[in-house]
Design an enzyme around this catalytic site. Structure first.
Site, mmCIF file in Angstrom:
data_model
loop_
_atom_site.group_PDB
_atom_site.id
_atom_site.type_symbol
_atom_site.label_atom_id
_atom_site.label_comp_id
_atom_site.label_asym_id
_atom_site.label_seq_id
_atom_site.Cartn_x
_atom_site.Cartn_y
_atom_site.Cartn_z
ATOM 1 N N GLY A 173 2.678 -0.844 4.425
ATOM 2 C CA GLY A 173 2.783 0.557 4.035
ATOM 3 C C GLY A 173 4.252 0.938 3.865
ATOM 4 O O GLY A 173 4.868 0.709 2.816
ATOM 5 N N GLY A 174 4.832 1.490 4.924
ATOM 6 C CA GLY A 174 6.196 2.034 4.871
ATOM 7 C C GLY A 174 7.218 1.084 4.256
ATOM 8 O O GLY A 174 8.029 1.490 3.409
ATOM 9 N N GLU A 229 -6.004 -4.305 10.493
ATOM 10 C CA GLU A 229 -4.990 -3.269 10.663
ATOM 11 C C GLU A 229 -5.294 -2.467 11.926
ATOM 12 O O GLU A 229 -6.068 -1.489 11.874
ATOM 13 C CB GLU A 229 -4.994 -2.324 9.459
ATOM 14 C CG GLU A 229 -4.583 -2.986 8.160
ATOM 15 C CD GLU A 229 -3.890 -2.010 7.225
ATOM 16 O OE1 GLU A 229 -2.755 -2.295 6.841
ATOM 17 O OE2 GLU A 229 -4.451 -0.953 6.923
ATOM 18 N N SER A 239 2.837 -1.580 10.602
ATOM 19 C CA SER A 239 4.269 -1.678 10.902
ATOM 20 C C SER A 239 4.852 -3.059 10.603
ATOM 21 O O SER A 239 5.768 -3.512 11.299
ATOM 22 C CB SER A 239 4.553 -1.268 12.352
ATOM 23 O OG SER A 239 4.218 0.096 12.542
ATOM 24 N N ASN A 272 0.867 -1.187 0.000
ATOM 25 C CA ASN A 272 0.000 0.000 0.000
ATOM 26 C C ASN A 272 0.901 1.233 0.000
ATOM 27 O O ASN A 272 1.435 1.623 1.026
ATOM 28 C CB ASN A 272 -0.896 -0.025 1.245
ATOM 29 C CG ASN A 272 -1.743 1.229 1.361
ATOM 30 O OD1 ASN A 272 -1.859 1.999 0.403
ATOM 31 N ND2 ASN A 272 -2.341 1.431 2.527
ATOM 32 N N TRP A 273 1.034 1.820 -1.184
ATOM 33 C CA TRP A 273 1.957 2.960 -1.303
ATOM 34 C C TRP A 273 1.360 4.268 -0.807
ATOM 35 O O TRP A 273 2.047 5.293 -0.770
ATOM 36 C CB TRP A 273 2.398 3.117 -2.772
ATOM 37 C CG TRP A 273 3.291 2.011 -3.241
ATOM 38 C CD1 TRP A 273 3.977 1.115 -2.448
ATOM 39 C CD2 TRP A 273 3.615 1.675 -4.594
ATOM 40 N NE1 TRP A 273 4.698 0.242 -3.236
ATOM 41 C CE2 TRP A 273 4.491 0.567 -4.557
ATOM 42 C CE3 TRP A 273 3.252 2.194 -5.835
ATOM 43 C CZ2 TRP A 273 5.015 -0.024 -5.716
ATOM 44 C CZ3 TRP A 273 3.763 1.614 -6.994
ATOM 45 C CH2 TRP A 273 4.637 0.516 -6.931
ATOM 46 N N LYS A 274 0.078 4.252 -0.491
ATOM 47 C CA LYS A 274 -0.591 5.478 -0.017
ATOM 48 C C LYS A 274 -0.331 6.623 -1.011
ATOM 49 O O LYS A 274 -0.267 6.387 -2.203
ATOM 50 C CB LYS A 274 -0.135 5.804 1.409
ATOM 51 C CG LYS A 274 -0.235 4.579 2.326
ATOM 52 C CD LYS A 274 -0.116 4.883 3.773
ATOM 53 C CE LYS A 274 -0.244 3.589 4.567
ATOM 54 N NZ LYS A 274 -0.313 3.775 5.998
ATOM 55 N N HIS A 332 -9.741 1.604 4.372
ATOM 56 C CA HIS A 332 -8.477 1.766 5.107
ATOM 57 C C HIS A 332 -8.706 2.785 6.226
ATOM 58 O O HIS A 332 -9.491 3.732 6.061
ATOM 59 C CB HIS A 332 -7.387 2.250 4.146
ATOM 60 C CG HIS A 332 -6.039 2.275 4.795
ATOM 61 N ND1 HIS A 332 -5.640 3.306 5.610
ATOM 62 C CD2 HIS A 332 -5.021 1.381 4.789
ATOM 63 C CE1 HIS A 332 -4.426 3.035 6.071
ATOM 64 N NE2 HIS A 332 -4.027 1.880 5.581
ATOM 65 N N GLU A 392 -7.166 5.234 7.184
ATOM 66 C CA GLU A 392 -6.967 6.642 6.790
ATOM 67 C C GLU A 392 -8.189 7.176 6.043
ATOM 68 O O GLU A 392 -8.538 8.346 6.176
ATOM 69 C CB GLU A 392 -5.672 6.763 5.962
ATOM 70 C CG GLU A 392 -4.446 6.625 6.853
ATOM 71 C CD GLU A 392 -3.240 5.960 6.206
ATOM 72 O OE1 GLU A 392 -3.145 5.936 4.971
ATOM 73 O OE2 GLU A 392 -2.384 5.445 6.967
ATOM 74 N N GLY A 407 1.978 2.773 10.788
ATOM 75 C CA GLY A 407 2.970 3.839 10.665
ATOM 76 C C GLY A 407 3.628 4.242 11.974
ATOM 77 O O GLY A 407 4.293 5.276 12.047
HETATM 78 P P1 PGA Z 1 2.481 0.700 7.707
HETATM 79 O O1 PGA Z 1 1.058 0.913 6.986
HETATM 80 O O2 PGA Z 1 3.028 -0.626 7.226
HETATM 81 O O3 PGA Z 1 3.321 1.861 7.281
HETATM 82 O O4 PGA Z 1 2.216 0.669 9.183
HETATM 83 C C1 PGA Z 1 0.163 -0.152 6.770
HETATM 84 C C2 PGA Z 1 -1.111 0.341 6.144
HETATM 85 O O5 PGA Z 1 -1.570 1.433 6.513
HETATM 86 O O6 PGA Z 1 -1.689 -0.310 5.258
#
Ligand code: PGA
Length: 260
Positions: free
Chosen positions: A238-239, A171, A217, A12-14, A101, A103, A177
Site C-alpha cells: 500500500g503506502g 494481510e 506495512s 495497491n494504490w487504494k 481487501h 478495507e 498502514g
Molecule cells: P500498507 O497496505 O502497505 O500501506 O500497509 C497494504 C494493503 O492494504 O494492501
C-alpha cells in the site's frame, strides 16, 4: 528451497492518484523495469483506482507491467449503481482483481458469500482474483487466527475454479498502514496454513503453484527477511507503492535477497 512459483509485486494504490498522477507514476517507474523484470517469473502489477484504469491500461499497453482492479462487482452489467464491471476491466486489459481487501470487508461490509461470487465471476472472465485474507488484532490476541484465515479462504473459494489461476494475499489487518509488519516467522506460519488448506481444497500441485503474497506495512527495509521465507511469494504494497522509486527499491531489495 523456494518452489518455482512466480513472484508478484503488487501496488495497491487504494483511493490515491488521479489518472494524470497514475500516468506520471508509470513514466517515472519505467526506468526501473529492466532491472526488476530481468528475472524470469517476476510479475509487477499496479492496482489503480477504477477511474484511472483506462489511462493506466493505455499507458501500460505492450509493456511488461500488468495492472488490476481494486474491486469489481460480480455481475457483468445491469442496474448496480456505483459498481464497476469485471467484464469492462477484462476488456480494458486488466490481469487481476483484488477481492476482499480488509478495507472492503470492514468499511463496506463485504462478506465471504459475496466475495465467493466475485472470485467465480472474475475467473470466468479470464482474470485472476487476488483474494485477501487476514485476522484483526483482536482475533490474533484471542487465539483465533487459524480459524479466521481458514474460514475466509474456504468461504471465499467456495465457487472457485481451481483449474484457473488464482492468487492469495495474507494481510494481517493489524499490519495494514500501521508500520507494524508481521515477523518473517509469523508470516511464514500463516502462508503455510493457507497453502495447506489450498492443498485440501484443490490439490497439492495447485497449492504449490498459487502465489501467496504478504501485505501489511511492507517496506524496503523489511521485505528482504520476509521474501526469504519459502512460502512468501511477493508483496501487496500500500503506502510504499505510491512513490515509483520507493516501490522499485522494495522490489529490488527482495529480488537481490533471493539471488544473494
Ligand atoms: P500498507 O497496505 O502497505 O500501506 O500497509 C497494504 C494493503 O492494504 O494492501
Amino acid at each position: 528451497m523456494r518452489a518455482k512459483r512466480k513472484l508478484v509485486f503488487a501496488a495497491n494504490w487504494k483511493m490515491h492518484k488521479s489518472p494524470a498522477q497514475a500516468q506520471q507514476f508509470i513514466e517515472e517507474f519505467r526506468s526501473h523495469w529492466p532491472e526488476i523484470l530481468a528475472r524470469p517469473q517476476v510479475e509487477v502489477v499496479l492496482f489503480p483506482p477504477a477511474v484511472a484504469a483506462s489511462l493506466v491500461a493505455a499507458t501500460l499497453r505492450d509493456s511488461p507491467v500488468q495492472w488490476g482492479a481494486q474491486n469489481t462487482y460480480f455481475e457483468k452489467e445491469g442496474a448496480f449503481t456505483g459498481e464497476n464491471s469485471p467484464a469492462v476491466m477484462a476488456e480494458l486489459g486488466a490481469r487481476y482483481v483484488l477481492v476482499g481487501h480488509s478495507e472492503r470487508r470492514a468499511l463496506f461490509g463485504e462478506a465471504d458469500p459475496l466475495l465467493a461470487k466475485k472470485v467465480a465471476a472474475i475467473q470466468s472472465l479470464g482474470l485472476i482474483p487476488l483474494l485477501c485474507v487476514g485476522e484483526t488484532l483482536k482475533e490474533r490476541e484471542a487465539g483465533t487466527t487459524r480459524e479466521v484465515l481458514s474460514g475466509q479462504l474456504r468461504e471465499g473459494l467456495t465457487c472457485a475454479d481451481f483449474q484457473k489461476p488464482l492468487a492469495i494475499a495474507y494481510e494481517p489487518v493489524w499490519a495494514i498502514g500501521t508500520g507494524r509488519v508481521a515477523t518473517p516467522d509469523l508470516a511464514e506460519a500463516a502462508h503455510t496454513l493457507l497453502r495447506d488448506l489450498l492443498a485440501q481444497l484443490a490439490n497439492l500441485t495447485i497449492a504449490q503453484q498459487t502465489p501467496i503474497l504478504y501485505g501489511g506495512s511492507a517496506k524496503p527495509d523489511n521485505v528482504g527477511a520476509l521474501i526469504e521465507q519459502p512460502s512468501v511469494d511477493g508483496f501487496l504494497v500500500g503506502g510504499a507503492s505510491l512513490d515509483p522509486h520507493l516501490f522499485a527499491q522494495l522490489c529490488r531489495v527482495a529480488l537481490e535477497r533471493l539471488t544473494a
